[in-house]
Design an enzyme around this catalytic site. Structure first.
Site, short mmCIF file in Angstrom:
data_model
loop_
_atom_site.label_atom_id
_atom_site.label_comp_id
_atom_site.label_asym_id
_atom_site.label_seq_id
_atom_site.Cartn_x
_atom_site.Cartn_y
_atom_site.Cartn_z
CE1 TYR A 169 -3.94 2.57 0.39
CE2 TYR A 169 -1.89 3.10 1.91
CZ TYR A 169 -3.29 3.41 1.31
OH TYR A 169 -4.25 5.16 1.73
CB THR A 173 2.24 8.01 18.55
OG1 THR A 173 2.66 8.20 17.99
CG2 THR A 173 2.33 7.31 20.13
CG ASN A 190 -3.44 8.04 10.96
OD1 ASN A 190 -2.89 7.80 10.91
ND2 ASN A 190 -4.59 6.46 11.09
N1 UDP Z 1 -5.76 -0.86 15.46
C1 UDP Z 1 -5.52 -1.08 17.29
N2 UDP Z 1 -7.55 -1.72 17.59
C2 UDP Z 1 -8.27 -1.95 16.50
C3 UDP Z 1 -7.69 -1.59 15.04
C4 UDP Z 1 -7.00 -0.95 14.67
O1 UDP Z 1 -5.54 -1.10 18.00
O2 UDP Z 1 -9.23 -2.72 16.12
C5 UDP Z 1 -4.85 -0.07 15.57
C6 UDP Z 1 -3.91 -0.38 14.71
O3 UDP Z 1 -2.81 -1.56 15.38
C7 UDP Z 1 -2.58 0.78 14.51
C8 UDP Z 1 -3.69 2.11 15.20
O4 UDP Z 1 -5.16 1.65 15.80
O5 UDP Z 1 -1.56 1.23 14.96
C9 UDP Z 1 -4.18 2.68 13.91
O6 UDP Z 1 -5.11 1.84 12.76
P1 UDP Z 1 -5.59 2.19 11.47
O7 UDP Z 1 -6.03 1.05 11.53
O8 UDP Z 1 -7.40 2.90 11.78
O9 UDP Z 1 -4.60 3.92 10.65
P2 UDP Z 1 -3.03 3.29 10.33
O10 UDP Z 1 -2.16 2.06 10.56
O11 UDP Z 1 -3.05 2.71 8.41
O12 UDP Z 1 -2.47 4.36 11.02
#
Ligand code: UDP
Length: 329
Positions: A150, A215, A179
């Site tokens: 991605y 974070t 985000n």
């Molecule tokens: N995350 C979590 N629980 C969930 C879904 C996501 O702790 O049910 C965590 C995920 O591992 C990441 C953060 O939240 O560290 C943000 O995840 P998201 O998929 O929203 O965005 P990205 O990883 O693309 O920043």
């Protein structure tokens, strides 16, 4: 203005549509409905909103829609950790080839529309830095799998947009989105905040992946779309990647605590190993805070939404009714 939004029935796409309809513009939205949904338009004034269901790679109406547009937001992409891990071929097919098809079509016009090619904070890959600044060296660890496909598809989108800027003078802005969160986001593809809100309001444990010390910097989608609108209207921004996000950083554990506290929920917090949350292939950045200096130098953009305000808004909208498909109201 007439606005074309690819991925227009998605989370950010639908907010772009709402934003421009409120300004008096007309909007054509196209979406293959793979993650988007027509329900996002409920309550919208449809008199200036036109919608087509199509895949960006095969859409017959692309040339004529591009010809009518004064501005195009290219949001069509395979997104969300769950989907990205499950459909790696689609990631490259849609994100890279779809963007190429659109750029080529735009470049053939005599009158060039303004264009937004959306990149992502994921392009920073494994870069270890407290603050992510546009010019920083990028670090990738492909052997760790996961989001690399991605991230590279989004980095390729940047390179594609820069190439078309160089050769065809496209008025293209290249925001790196950090985000986005807010109404109509779905938790089904892994995004954390809609999952936490839904879990808290249903009294289920909040699923914190890992130890929750990672974070993120969350930006309300209504701020995100306001920033995108300003950025593409600023010729100095064309052809260069610009961070679009909110520099306030929070650990995922604190986010879970904040959602529980503000909703008054009795939910507990459950720690889930990353491998269990996502399956075997995995990597993610442990810290992610954007520098927004460049965005603020180029535009008069100011954040309107705090994280608390966004969470309270989501709680109020969804307390009575969470849409069964996992999408927030
Ligand atoms: N995350 C979590 N629980 C969930 C879904 C996501 O702790 O049910 C965590 C995920 O591992 C990441 C953060 O939240 O560290 C943000 O995840 P998201 O998929 O929203 O965005 P990205 O990883 O693309 O920043």
């Amino acid at each position: 203005m007439h606005i074309l939004i690819t991925g227009g029935a998605g989370f950010i796409g639908s907010h772009l549509a709402e934003h421009h309809l409120a300004k008096g513009d007309s909007v054509t939205a196209v979406d293959d409905l793979s993650t988007g949904s027509l329900e996002v338009f409920s309550g919208f004034d449809r008199s200036r909103l036109f919608f087509e269901t199509a895949d960006i790679l095969t859409w017959q109406g692309l040339e004529s829609a591009v010809a009518k547009a004064d501005r195009i937001y290219h949001m069509a992409a395979v997104v969300g950790m769950f989907r990205v891990l499950k459909e790696p071929i689609e990631v490259t097919r849609v994100n890279v080839l779809g963007t190429e098809r659109l750029l080529e079509s735009v470049s053939k016009r005599d009158h060039l529309p303004e264009l937004v090619v959306t990149s992502s904070s994921s392009v920073y890959g494994h870069t270890a830095s407290e603050e992510l600044i546009e010019g920083i060296d990028l670090v990738y660890a492909p052997e760790k799998g996961g989001l690399t496909a991605y991230a590279l598809s989004k980095l390729t989108n940047e390179v594609q947009a820069m190439a078309y800027r160089q050769i065809h003078s496209l008025p293209v802005s290249i925001p790196r989105l950090f985000n986005a969160v807010g109404p109509r986001q779905s938790g089904n593809y892994g995004f954390v905040l809609p999952r936490f809100i839904k879990q808290a309001l249903s009294g289920l444990p909040l699923t914190v992946y890992g130890d929750g010390t990672q974070t993120r910097s969350f930006c309300d989608v209504r701020d995100t779309v306001a920033a995108l609108d300003m950025l593409v209207g600023e010729p100095e921004s064309w052809g260069i990647p610009v961070n679009v996000g909110n520099p306030r950083e929070i650990t995922i554990l604190d986010l879970a605590r904040m959602v529980i506290e503000r909703s008054g929920s009795n939910s507990s917090i459950e720690f889930i190993p990353f491998e269990q949350g996502y399956g075997s292939q995995f990597w993610q950045i442990t810290q992610r805070r954007p520098s927004v200096e460049l965005l603020q130098r180029l535009t008069p953009f100011q954040h309107v939404w705090t994280l608390e305000k966004t969470i309270d808004d989501l709680i109020t909208r969804n307390r009575v009714n969470v849409v069964p498909d996992g999408r927030l109201l």
